[in-house]
Design an enzyme around this catalytic site. Structure first.
Site, mmCIF file in Angstrom:
data_model
loop_
_atom_site.group_PDB
_atom_site.id
_atom_site.type_symbol
_atom_site.label_atom_id
_atom_site.label_comp_id
_atom_site.label_asym_id
_atom_site.label_seq_id
_atom_site.Cartn_x
_atom_site.Cartn_y
_atom_site.Cartn_z
ATOM 1 C CB ALA A 1 -0.916 0.004 1.214
ATOM 2 N NE ARG B 1 -3.461 6.181 -15.084
ATOM 3 C CZ ARG B 1 -3.882 4.971 -15.443
ATOM 4 N NH1 ARG B 1 -3.139 3.908 -15.178
ATOM 5 N NH2 ARG B 1 -5.050 4.829 -16.037
ATOM 6 C CG ASP C 1 -3.351 -0.944 -6.321
ATOM 7 O OD1 ASP C 1 -3.160 -2.154 -6.042
ATOM 8 O OD2 ASP C 1 -2.622 -0.316 -7.126
ATOM 9 C CE1 TYR D 1 -30.316 15.566 15.295
ATOM 10 C CE2 TYR D 1 -30.710 16.908 17.245
ATOM 11 C CZ TYR D 1 -29.897 16.067 16.517
ATOM 12 O OH TYR D 1 -28.659 15.707 17.001
ATOM 13 C CB ALA E 1 -45.065 17.519 12.906
#
Length: 451
Positions: free
Chosen positions: A9, A15, A105, A348, A362
């Site tokens: 690694a 690139r 990779d 939330y 709500a």
């Protein structure tokens, strides 16, 4: 068979045009390196050694996210794959087992393939992973005689006859650790690239009278990633495989191509996923749960029969009990939602516990952050929280309690109590007409002044 992993690694990946080390670019929400480590982990290795170079500290942190025992060694100069593997030698002195070389990779090598390599090692000294390439291009070629691997030749050094071979080298190698490092010590760099090729160990081994063979896999498993375009193709291939696995295991995907999976997404049989759902890392969904459209889930658990969405967001630490409901435009973070509890819209709920059968109206917000610390809201069982209630944590609502709509709750509410905390309403007769007239007059003056 005792095995140690060596994962290469060290490359920068120019690139990629990125400051991020190549192996840390994500596929399915996890760095490529993590995928390689996961595949190797199925062999239950004694040691995991990651050879890092560019961005070594970031690579170290990512490796430890997947295996905190992983050892990091540094390849300070990019002198080829044999040189990279050699950096692991001091960590495997006198190791009696095999060493498996993987690549950070090349994230898609499957555990089953590695198990077949282990099986082949019983009859051969060196096992190499190969694949039949639709377009061999510039891959190294495997030169075979029956089941025997004669040599691996890099494209740059191959003859025309060797370039015509379609069996290609993935780079993955399995061999006894002591033999691997002994052979590497003899590898030279008299080749077109001036590098120390790991592939040369096959010819060196055969010169000693040792045997080598190749195990083959599907070309898709050996996909190496060197550019953003290849990364995008790899992500697409990963998603295609995960969708197929989900369907095969009894999950209903209403529009499979629109659902995004993470590397560790787990969905139970008979769960149903509507279009445009995104699963981030760390999500488990039990049997019969229903994930509705345009929802985003990460680091959460959804129990049997629960319903999520549409347009819901479940953040890390969320736990939904059986038959709970999270509705549209609701965000939940680090919260336990009890059995049969409902948070149906526009709310939330963070750092909270919501009891069984409670109903959250709500516009409810758990005000969990004071600018420095997070605080917990505890809502008991069968609580009714009126619409547009602000629950200023730390605060507790007892079982069976109720809050009036529009309340700002700053103190604990006793069980079965009704809490109303809002300013009194004041009506001013005729005042609305006067106010409108005054505003229109001001607007008219501004319009004349602008002409």
């Amino acid at each position: 068979m005792a095995t140690a992993l060596i994962i290469l690694a060290a490359g920068q990946g120019t690139r990629m045009n990125s400051d991020l080390p190549k192996v840390l670019h994500p596929i399915g929400g996890a760095p490529m390196l993590g995928h390689a480590m996961q595949a190797g982990a199925t062999l239950e290795p004694d040691q995991v050694i990651v050879v890092a170079g560019h961005g070594a500290e970031a690579v170290r942190a990512a490796a430890h996210d997947f295996d905190e025992t992983a050892e990091i060694v540094i390849q300070s100069e990019q002198l080829g794959t044999a040189n990279a593997v050699a950096q692991a030698a001091p960590r495997l002195v006198d190791y009696p087992g095999d060493a498996l070389v993987l690549y950070g990779d090349t994230p898609f090598v499957q555990p089953e393939t590695l198990e077949r390599m282990q099986a082949a090692r019983a009859a051969h000294d060196i096992v190499v992973l190969g694949f039949e390439a639709a377009d061999p291009g510039r891959y190294g070629r495997l030169v075979m005689q029956g089941q025997d691997l004669v040599k691996i030749v890099e494209f740059k050094d191959a003859t025309e006859a060797e370039r015509a071979i379609t069996l290609c080298n993935s780079g993955v190698v399995l061999a006894p650790a002591a033999l691997l490092f002994d052979l590497i010590s003899e590898v030279g760099n008299a080749n077109a690239a001036g590098e120390y090729y790991l592939t040369d160990i096959v010819g060196l081994a055969r010169a000693r009278g040792l045997s080598a063979t190749a195990v083959t896999c599907d070309e898709a498993e050996t996909m190496g990633i060197n550019s953003r375009a290849e990364l995008a193709r790899a992500e697409a291939a990963f998603q295609t495989r995960k969708r197929a696995e989900a369907l095969e295991t009894g999950v209903t995907l209403v529009a499979p191509d629109t659902v995004q999976f993470a590397y560790d997404t787990w969905l139970g049989r008979d769960s149903l996923v509507e279009p445009y759902v995104v699963f981030g890392p760390g999500v488990t969904v039990e049997t019969g749960a229903h994930i509705r459209a345009f929802s985003h889930l990460e680091g959460c658990h959804v129990a049997r029969g629960a319903v999520v969405g549409p347009y819901a967001r479940l953040r890390p630490g969320t736990e939904l009990a059986e038959h709970s409901r999270i509705g549209n435009f609701v965000e939940v973070k680090n919260a336990l939602i009890g059995e049969g509890a409902k948070v149906n819209h526009l709310s939330y709920i963070g750092d909270a516990r919501v009891g069984d059968e409670s109903n959250i109206g709500a516009g409810t917000i758990t005000c969990n952050y004071d600018g420095v610390s997070k605080h917990e809201t505890v809502i008991g069982a069968r609580v009714f929280v009126g619409s547009n209630t602000m629950l200023v944590a730390p605060v507790t609502l007892g079982d069976g309690a109720m809050t009036g709509s529009g309340s700002v709750i700053t103190r604990d509410v006793a069980p079965d109590a009704l809490a109303i905390a809002r300013a009194p309403q004041v009506d001013m007769p005729g005042r609305a007409r006067k106010l409108f007239d005054m505003l229109k007059a001001r607007a008219g003056k501004r319009d004349k002044g602008s002409n």
